[in-house]
Design a protein around this motif. Structure first.
Motif, PDB file in Angstrom:
ATOM      1  N   TYR A  23      20.088 -32.054   4.007  1.00 19.75           N
ATOM      2  CA  TYR A  23      20.198 -31.354   2.798  1.00 19.75           C
ATOM      3  C   TYR A  23      21.762 -30.553   2.961  1.00 19.75           C
ATOM      4  O   TYR A  23      21.886 -29.410   2.726  1.00 19.75           O
ATOM      5  CB  TYR A  23      19.258 -30.196   2.291  1.00 19.75           C
ATOM      6  N   SER A  25      26.308 -31.604   3.222  1.00 17.86           N
ATOM      7  CA  SER A  25      27.097 -31.652   2.183  1.00 17.86           C
ATOM      8  C   SER A  25      26.832 -32.804   1.089  1.00 17.86           C
ATOM      9  O   SER A  25      26.808 -32.545  -0.023  1.00 17.86           O
ATOM     10  CB  SER A  25      28.689 -32.187   2.884  1.00 17.86           C
ATOM     11  N   GLN A  26      26.555 -34.041   1.598  1.00 19.19           N
ATOM     12  CA  GLN A  26      26.203 -35.105   1.012  1.00 19.19           C
ATOM     13  C   GLN A  26      24.616 -34.789   0.277  1.00 19.19           C
ATOM     14  O   GLN A  26      24.575 -35.089  -0.958  1.00 19.19           O
ATOM     15  CB  GLN A  26      26.302 -36.375   1.326  1.00 19.19           C
ATOM     16  N   ARG A  46      13.789 -31.408   9.061  1.00 22.44           N
ATOM     17  CA  ARG A  46      13.009 -30.769  10.064  1.00 22.44           C
ATOM     18  C   ARG A  46      12.813 -29.289   9.636  1.00 22.44           C
ATOM     19  O   ARG A  46      13.526 -28.606   9.046  1.00 22.44           O
ATOM     20  CB  ARG A  46      13.803 -31.051  11.411  1.00 22.44           C
ATOM     21  N   PRO A  50      18.124 -24.729   9.386  1.00 16.71           N
ATOM     22  CA  PRO A  50      18.956 -23.840   8.566  1.00 16.71           C
ATOM     23  C   PRO A  50      18.873 -24.509   6.980  1.00 16.71           C
ATOM     24  O   PRO A  50      19.237 -23.462   6.306  1.00 16.71           O
ATOM     25  CB  PRO A  50      20.422 -23.903   9.147  1.00 16.71           C
ATOM     26  N   THR A  51      18.867 -25.728   6.877  1.00 16.24           N
ATOM     27  CA  THR A  51      19.009 -26.014   5.406  1.00 16.24           C
ATOM     28  C   THR A  51      17.669 -26.051   4.663  1.00 16.24           C
ATOM     29  O   THR A  51      17.564 -26.284   3.489  1.00 16.24           O
ATOM     30  CB  THR A  51      19.526 -27.425   5.198  1.00 16.24           C
ATOM     31  N   ASP A  81      26.035 -38.544  11.013  1.00 17.19           N
ATOM     32  CA  ASP A  81      26.300 -39.894  11.510  1.00 17.19           C
ATOM     33  C   ASP A  81      25.605 -40.046  12.874  1.00 17.19           C
ATOM     34  O   ASP A  81      24.954 -41.140  13.527  1.00 17.19           O
ATOM     35  CB  ASP A  81      27.582 -40.612  11.637  1.00 17.19           C
ATOM     36  N   GLN A  84      21.641 -39.999  13.184  1.00 15.82           N
ATOM     37  CA  GLN A  84      21.070 -41.015  12.539  1.00 15.82           C
ATOM     38  C   GLN A  84      20.332 -41.880  13.333  1.00 15.82           C
ATOM     39  O   GLN A  84      18.950 -42.295  13.163  1.00 15.82           O
ATOM     40  CB  GLN A  84      21.881 -41.769  11.612  1.00 15.82           C
ATOM     41  N   PRO A 131      33.894 -35.197  -0.993  1.00 15.92           N
ATOM     42  CA  PRO A 131      33.116 -34.516  -0.446  1.00 15.92           C
ATOM     43  C   PRO A 131      31.784 -34.105  -1.200  1.00 15.92           C
ATOM     44  O   PRO A 131      32.068 -34.239  -2.424  1.00 15.92           O
ATOM     45  CB  PRO A 131      33.795 -33.082   0.008  1.00 15.92           C
ATOM     46  N   THR A 343      22.780 -30.921  17.588  1.00 17.57           N
ATOM     47  CA  THR A 343      22.215 -31.398  16.319  1.00 17.57           C
ATOM     48  C   THR A 343      20.775 -31.760  16.038  1.00 17.57           C
ATOM     49  O   THR A 343      20.194 -32.023  15.049  1.00 17.57           O
ATOM     50  CB  THR A 343      23.291 -32.709  15.752  1.00 17.57           C
ATOM     51  N   PRO A 347      21.770 -27.255  14.600  1.00 13.47           N
ATOM     52  CA  PRO A 347      23.202 -27.831  14.216  1.00 13.47           C
ATOM     53  C   PRO A 347      24.096 -26.645  13.414  1.00 13.47           C
ATOM     54  O   PRO A 347      23.396 -25.712  12.892  1.00 13.47           O
ATOM     55  CB  PRO A 347      23.000 -28.897  13.414  1.00 13.47           C
ATOM     56  N   LYS A 350      28.238 -26.022   7.806  1.00 10.98           N
ATOM     57  CA  LYS A 350      29.526 -26.498   7.557  1.00 10.98           C
ATOM     58  C   LYS A 350      30.186 -25.985   6.204  1.00 10.98           C
ATOM     59  O   LYS A 350      29.382 -25.712   5.490  1.00 10.98           O
ATOM     60  CB  LYS A 350      29.644 -28.134   7.399  1.00 10.98           C
ATOM     61  N   SER A 355      34.874 -32.776   4.360  1.00 14.72           N
ATOM     62  CA  SER A 355      34.953 -34.106   3.685  1.00 14.72           C
ATOM     63  C   SER A 355      35.049 -35.233   4.670  1.00 14.72           C
ATOM     64  O   SER A 355      35.056 -34.866   5.994  1.00 14.72           O
ATOM     65  CB  SER A 355      35.968 -34.067   2.508  1.00 14.72           C
TER      66      SER A 355
END
Ligand code: NAP
Ligand code: MG
Length: 356
Positions: A23, A25-26, A46, A50-51, A81, A84, A131, A343, A347, A350, A355
């Motif tokens: 969850y 930027s993208q 997870r 933070p998100t 990336d 992943q 972005p 990460t 992490p 940002k 972008s």
């Protein structure tokens, strides 16, 4: 979202549950746009990251990645990336339904063999060319960020329709998605960000600023000439290409562009661009970046720190403080690069507009 900008649920996603893993930027933009397009979305994160709180506060059902994957017909892998491959191996591959669709927003891991997807699933790519914050903002005003899409595996016979439906769901379908391949998307995306958009543009700005300052001009004036005004030119290029720029700049600027631009971007620059491309094509850049990440990013951290401490940054901070309209997005915290360890555990946040 107003009812006028709401679009109908893309057919291939009508009966599919989408798990958006990540969850950032993208991820946040895709999750919100898909939800507003009528798609059932769950967010995989997870616990305690933070998100997680942000996704919950924004009304999403949030589950641990493995659980979100088990419940999904389409899994969008929207974590960094470098994170992943492990996420795929540990959480996605063992839990993904047979016949489900695995979706990426960048072809890096599949193209460079870091993820070898199971054979009983569809594997597609939907990569917005902008972005996440822009993917959301354009969607909200009824427009879209152009997206490219690709099919790596088509187990169901519906992979292309699913990719196009996802494009439509995030708003990218409003700007004619272009079909590509994982290879083409990966190599061109990396080349663009290295040679032109990020590497090329920032190094050009810094070298121009240094040239003026070393010649004795005021650093503040050099900042306006070599950095601040770049946006005005990029806006013209964005709106109407080089034609639009020529329409709006002075004749003197045009003549200088046409005759002096080639001093800077000359045969040497082109040779160097070909070198950048060759290192992407033969996998050297990917191998180097993966090794760097695994080593804890020592070189990446040092190089980034040097960029952040460049004197143009101090001048810029001072000048931007007198431009209150730049504050909301202008001063996002400067984060050190994440490491393999960070990460996985905690992490860095940002800036919303990060972008490429
Ligand atoms: N950024 C762009 O503008 C852009 C443009 C086009 C394509 N893409 C592609 O989109 C994909 C996502 O990039 P992004 O920039 O959106 O990523 P990002 O913002 O850095 O992703 C952050 C999210 O990933 C989660 N995350 C990080 N590490 C994780 C891990 N080890 N396990 C589980 N979750 C983890 C974070 O959760 P926590 O809260 O737990 O940390 C956070 O929700 C990439 O493939 C990228 O190449 C990005
Ligand atoms: Mg990129």
């Amino acid at each position: 979202m107003t009812s006028t900008t709401r679009i109908t649920t893309p057919a291939a996603l009508e009966h599919r549950t989408v798990a958006v893993i990540g969850y950032g930027s993208q991820g946040s933009a895709h999750a919100k746009n898909l939800r507003d397009s009528g798609v059932r979305v769950i967010v995989g994160l997870r616990p305690g990251g933070p998100t997680e709180a942000k996704a919950k506060a924004e009304g999403f059902e949030v589950r641990e990645p493995a659980e979100a994957v088990r419940a999904a017909d389409l899994v969008a892998v929207l974590v960094p990336d470098m994170a992943q491959p492990q996420l795929y191996q540990q959480q996605i591959a063992p839990n993904l339904k047979a016949g489900a669709c695995l979706l990426f927003a960048h072809g890096f891991n599949v193209h460079y063999g870091q993820i070898n997807p199971r054979h009983d699933i569809d594997v597609v790519l939907v990569a917005p060319k902008g972005p996440g914050a822009l993917v959301r903002r354009e969607f909200e005003i009824g427009r879209g960020v152009p997206s490219v899409y690709a099919v790596h595996q088509d187990q169901s016979g519906e992979a292309e329709a699913i990719a196009l439906a996802y494009c439509a769901g995030i708003g990218g379908g409003r700007a004619q998605p272009i079909r590509t391949t994982f290879k083409e998307e990966t190599e061109t995306d990396l080349f663009g960000e290295q040679a032109v958009l990020c590497g090329g543009a920032t190094k050009l700005v810094m070298a121009g600023w240094e040239t003026l300052v070393e010649a004795g001009y005021q650093p503040e004036i050099a900042y306006y000439e070599c950095l601040h005004e770049l946006k005005l030119i990029v806006d013209l290029l964005y709106e109407g290409g080089i034609t639009q720029m020529h329409r709006f700049i002075s004749e003197t600027a045009q003549y200088g562009d046409l005759t002096r631009g080639p001093y800077v971007v000359d045969e040497h620059t082109r040779t160097q661009m070909k070198r950048v491309l060759a290192e992407i094509q033969d996998g050297r850049f990917a191998r180097e970046w993966i090794a760097e990440y695994r080593a804890g990013n020592p070189n990446y951290r040092a190089l980034k720190q040097a960029d952040l401490e460049h004197p143009i940054e101090a001048v810029g901070r001072k000048l931007r403080a007198a431009m209150p309209w730049l504050q909301p997005r202008g001063e996002a915290p400067a984060n050190p690069p994440a490491t393999a360890a960070s990460t996985t555990a905690s992490p860095q946040a940002k800036p919303a507009e990060a972008s490429a």
